[in-house]
Scaffold this motif. Structure first.
Motif, PDB file in Angstrom:
ATOM      1  N   SER A 278      -5.399  -4.449  -6.583  1.00  0.00           N
ATOM      2  CA  SER A 278      -4.509  -3.385  -6.112  1.00  0.00           C
ATOM      3  C   SER A 278      -3.934  -3.722  -4.732  1.00  0.00           C
ATOM      4  O   SER A 278      -2.750  -3.530  -4.476  1.00  0.00           O
ATOM      5  CB  SER A 278      -5.282  -2.064  -6.050  1.00  0.00           C
ATOM      6  N   TYR A 280      -3.770  -6.795  -3.136  1.00  0.00           N
ATOM      7  CA  TYR A 280      -3.099  -8.083  -2.910  1.00  0.00           C
ATOM      8  C   TYR A 280      -2.183  -8.500  -4.059  1.00  0.00           C
ATOM      9  O   TYR A 280      -1.447  -9.471  -3.919  1.00  0.00           O
ATOM     10  CB  TYR A 280      -4.137  -9.180  -2.639  1.00  0.00           C
ATOM     11  N   GLY A 284       0.987  -7.254  -2.204  1.00  0.00           N
ATOM     12  CA  GLY A 284       0.941  -5.917  -1.591  1.00  0.00           C
ATOM     13  C   GLY A 284       2.288  -5.221  -1.608  1.00  0.00           C
ATOM     14  O   GLY A 284       2.431  -4.128  -1.046  1.00  0.00           O
ATOM     15  N   ARG A 286       3.924  -3.303  -3.569  1.00  0.00           N
ATOM     16  CA  ARG A 286       3.975  -2.318  -4.662  1.00  0.00           C
ATOM     17  C   ARG A 286       3.857  -0.937  -4.037  1.00  0.00           C
ATOM     18  O   ARG A 286       3.035  -0.742  -3.141  1.00  0.00           O
ATOM     19  CB  ARG A 286       2.755  -2.461  -5.577  1.00  0.00           C
ATOM     20  N   ALA A 289       0.316   0.070  -4.468  1.00  0.00           N
ATOM     21  CA  ALA A 289      -0.737  -0.779  -3.893  1.00  0.00           C
ATOM     22  C   ALA A 289      -1.735   0.100  -3.149  1.00  0.00           C
ATOM     23  O   ALA A 289      -1.351   1.015  -2.415  1.00  0.00           O
ATOM     24  CB  ALA A 289      -0.119  -1.786  -2.931  1.00  0.00           C
ATOM     25  N   SER A 291      -3.616   0.406  -0.090  1.00  0.00           N
ATOM     26  CA  SER A 291      -3.497  -0.315   1.177  1.00  0.00           C
ATOM     27  C   SER A 291      -4.534   0.145   2.199  1.00  0.00           C
ATOM     28  O   SER A 291      -4.661  -0.462   3.246  1.00  0.00           O
ATOM     29  CB  SER A 291      -2.077  -0.183   1.731  1.00  0.00           C
ATOM     30  N   VAL A 445      -4.468   0.812  -9.574  1.00  0.00           N
ATOM     31  CA  VAL A 445      -3.004   0.983  -9.624  1.00  0.00           C
ATOM     32  C   VAL A 445      -2.753   2.082 -10.645  1.00  0.00           C
ATOM     33  O   VAL A 445      -2.733   1.847 -11.847  1.00  0.00           O
ATOM     34  CB  VAL A 445      -2.293  -0.331 -10.023  1.00  0.00           C
TER      35      VAL A 445
END
Ligand code: NAD
Length: 505
Positions: A278, A280, A284, A286, A289, A291, A445
């Motif tokens: 999710s 990487y 990243g 997305r 993602a 984060s 995700v």
């Protein structure tokens, strides 16, 4: 020749004709894995937007009057062509965006699923009916297309995001103008060619390439009835305000800062690879993602999680998307890489601990970066709140689930949130309180399927009706609600009716 060795022509597609872009300024398109220029995007002006609107307006009456079953049949043909060219589209995504083949295939598949959803348009367009609302009076609703509609796309899903709206909008009987990202225009060209092959009439689908001028041309054009936008928060806000001020229906899907909350009972051997993918995956870049990793529990439990995530991140193989073993692919542009690096500098200045540092590019050539982890990030830091959109994971350490929820809800964004736990009670507690529109339980995700809306809330979305699912159909249609009664005695009008048996059927 492999896709990644070719160069491409990018043209506008207006009224069924591909147009050369003489006289227009242009912007280079790069292969992010090598930095090689692979195409040039023409930067269209209001004049090209206007011609596209006129072509779409001309095509609208006939397309809207085409029976929905015929429009659906065209979408079935389009879907078959997308399946036939699946690998070609996947490789184009990798070339222009940089993501790996697995992610690119996932993107094309997700796009095709929206076409499949829109193939059900005869059912999706059904109105509602109530008979006998008073004696002899019926109330029904009918769905109609809006007219000319437009979609403005970001760089990070060059195949899927145009397909979020294209099949739904045209399936519902609208004519459509696509403004792809100037950084990733190639998939849209291929979609246009496949729509022609599927038999779409001229002017129903148009492409106007470009950037800011083309977008503003769309937002201010009186002939466009609705605009679907996907991109960063500042531009989404501008698109929403300007489009609405010009009388349009607008949906604007915006940026994100998604938490992944890890409870002490999470199954780490499953959760850690999921968290890594999710944070990487697609470098990243997305909107879903994860984060921020929110580690819940004691200091020992938090240390154990950070150690495992660090180990897994550090072992990621950095490389181009078209090499099978690559796990961390390049960023979209050098300027974006510089921006991401500046956020790592900022995190350090704000007091975060850089426990894994990807600032030094692990390989030359393209726009590569290594994986980064910022530990001991706190809620006041900008790195905890702002979208970085790169391979940087911030770790926030909290004692309880309520603190994790409080941290997450303080974000202005509300796109997605994931929780890793085996406790149904924890999941329920979290679901009822968390301020995010797409939720993942042991799923990093949290992408909804095509028949559900892509459901960001708070500053991750401007508008009322989301893209895809029934929301998408409602966004691209309007209703007429009819109430009816008749005064004559049926016997008086019977002779005028030809029954099937009388007509020889
Ligand atoms: P962006 O905002 O830079 O660009 C998006 C579109 O807006 C492009 O077509 C671009 O040409 C146009 N644009 C850019 N600047 C403009 C300006 N000043 N005026 C008018 N138009 C302008 O976004 P991006 O970098 O291409 O995409 C990444 C962003 O998109 C991230 O913030 C990500 O979170 C977001 N995103 C959101 C979703 C979602 O569903 N919420 C999905 C994908 C991406």
């Amino acid at each position: 020749m492999q896709t990644h060795e070719k160069t491409f022509r990018v043209r506008n597609f207006i009224g069924g004709r591909w147009e050369e872009h003489d006289g227009l300024s242009a912007e280079p398109v790069y292969d992010p894995a090598t930095g090689r220029v692979i195409a040039e995007t023409p930067l269209s002006t209001r004049e090209e937007v206007d011609r596209a609107v006129r072509a779409a307006e001309e095509a609208f009456p006939r397309w809207a009057a085409t029976p929905v079953v015929e429009r659906a049949r065209l979408l079935f043909r389009f879907k078959m062509l997308l399946e036939e060219r699946f690998e070609e589209l996947r490789d184009l995504v990798t070339l222009e965006n940089g993501k790996d083949a697995k992610d690119a295939a996932g993107e094309v598949r997700r796009g095709i699923e929206v076409v499949e959803f829109a193939c059900g348009m005869p059912t999706l367009l059904m109105g509602e009916t109530v008979r006998d609302v008073a004696r002899g009076i019926d109330n029904v609703s009918w769905r109609y297309p809006l007219g000319v509609v437009a979609a403005i796309a970001p760089f990070n899903f060059p195949c899927m995001i145009p397909l979020w709206t294209l099949p739904v909008a045209i399936g519902a009987g609208n004519t459509y103008i696509l403004k792809p990202s100037e950084r990733t225009p190639l998939c849209s060209q291929r979609l246009g060619e496949l729509l022609i092959e599927a038999g779409l009439p001229e002017g129903v689908f148009n492409i106007v390439n470009g950037a800011r001028d083309a977008v503003n041309g769309i937002l201010e054009h009186p002939g466009i009835k609705a605009v679907s936008f996907v991109g960063s928060k500042p531009v989404a806000e501008h698109v929403y305000r300007t489009g609405c001020a010009h009388g349009k229906r607008v949906q604007a899907l915006a940026g994100a800062k998604n938490s992944m909350i890890v409870m002490p009972d999470a199954v780490l051997e499953k959760a850690v690879p999921n968290i890594i993918s999710s944070a990487y995956g697609n470098a990243g870049e997305r909107c879903l993602a994860g984060s921020v990793l929110v580690a819940v529990g004691s200091g020992e439990e938090q240390d154990r999680l950070v150690r495992k995530v660090r180990e897994a991140a550090a072992s990621l193989k950095v490389g181009p998307g078209y090499e099978e073993e690559s796990e961390l692919t390049p960023l979209i542009r050098d300027s974006h890489r510089e921006r991401v690096k500046s956020y790592i500098d900022l995190g350090e200045e704000e007091g975060a601990e850089v426990v894994l540092d990807g600032r030094e590019p692990p390989r030359g050539g393209g726009f590569f970066m290594g994986p980064t982890i910022l530990d001991r990030v706190t809620g006041e830091m900008r790195v905890a709140r702002e979208e970085i959109f790169g391979p940087v994971l911030s770790v926030v350490r909290v004692r309880t689930l309520d603190e994790a929820i409080e941290f997450t809800n303080a974000s202005p964004f509300g796109n997605a949130c994931s929780i890793y736990t085996e406790s149904g009670a924890a999941v329920r507690h979290w679901r009822e309180r968390i301020e995010a529109g797409m939720l993942g339980v042991n799923v990093g995700v949290a992408a909804p399927m095509a028949f559900f809306p892509f459901n960001g809330i708070k500053d991750s979305f401007y508008g009322d009706l989301h893209a895809t699912g029934k929301d998408g159909v409602r966004f691209f249609t309007e209703n007429k609600v009819e109430i009816s009664r008749f005064f004559s005695d049926p016997d008086d009008v019977m002779p005028a009716v030809a029954y099937p048996e009388e007509a020889g059927a």
